[in-house]
Design a protein around this motif. Structure first.
Motif, PDB file in Angstrom:
ATOM      1  N   ASP A 174      -5.778   4.713   3.869  1.00 32.88           N
ATOM      2  CA  ASP A 174      -4.897   3.648   4.357  1.00 32.88           C
ATOM      3  C   ASP A 174      -5.724   2.421   4.718  1.00 32.88           C
ATOM      4  O   ASP A 174      -6.814   2.543   5.300  1.00 32.88           O
ATOM      5  CB  ASP A 174      -4.124   4.118   5.591  1.00 32.88           C
ATOM      6  N   ASN A 223       0.218   3.480  -3.557  1.00 29.96           N
ATOM      7  CA  ASN A 223      -0.921   4.179  -2.971  1.00 29.96           C
ATOM      8  C   ASN A 223      -2.046   4.372  -3.977  1.00 29.96           C
ATOM      9  O   ASN A 223      -3.218   4.235  -3.640  1.00 29.96           O
ATOM     10  CB  ASN A 223      -0.470   5.521  -2.403  1.00 29.96           C
ATOM     11  N   SER A 231       0.818  -1.205   0.000  1.00 27.68           N
ATOM     12  CA  SER A 231       0.000   0.000   0.000  1.00 27.68           C
ATOM     13  C   SER A 231       0.858   1.264   0.000  1.00 27.68           C
ATOM     14  O   SER A 231       0.546   2.235  -0.694  1.00 27.68           O
ATOM     15  CB  SER A 231      -0.920  -0.012   1.223  1.00 27.68           C
ATOM     16  N   LYS A 232       1.936   1.245   0.763  1.00 31.49           N
ATOM     17  CA  LYS A 232       2.828   2.414   0.810  1.00 31.49           C
ATOM     18  C   LYS A 232       3.515   2.654  -0.527  1.00 31.49           C
ATOM     19  O   LYS A 232       3.716   3.788  -0.945  1.00 31.49           O
ATOM     20  CB  LYS A 232       3.879   2.227   1.901  1.00 31.49           C
ATOM     21  N   SER A 290      -5.797   2.883  -3.434  1.00 33.33           N
ATOM     22  CA  SER A 290      -6.883   3.868  -3.318  1.00 33.33           C
ATOM     23  C   SER A 290      -8.006   3.571  -4.306  1.00 33.33           C
ATOM     24  O   SER A 290      -9.143   3.988  -4.091  1.00 33.33           O
ATOM     25  CB  SER A 290      -6.353   5.282  -3.533  1.00 33.33           C
TER      26      SER A 290
END
Length: 64
Positions: free
Chosen positions: A58, A28, A24-25, A32
């Motif tokens: 997040d 992103n 996810s980091k 999303s």
């Protein structure tokens, strides 16, 4: 046939969660765009029902 599949570690959920958080980091935009609650039904030793909520930015993790 299944002898080649390793036994899952006791911290399987923590490894799963860390992997998704790292993804996810780095991605992103992709995470999303998911915009929903995703459920994983992991069978076997150290499995369970794991959910990731991608609806609010997040990811939020739930373990049942």
């Amino acid at each position: 046939m299944f002898d080649s599949i390793p036994n899952p570690p006791q911290n399987l959920y923590q490894k799963f969660k860390q992997n998704i958080q790292n993804f996810s980091k780095k991605n992103n935009y992709i995470t999303s765009q998911i915009g929903q609650l995703v459920e994983f039904n992991v069978e076997g030793k150290h499995g369970g029902v794991w959910q990731i909520d991608f609806r609010g930015g997040d990811p939020i993790f739930y373990q049942q």
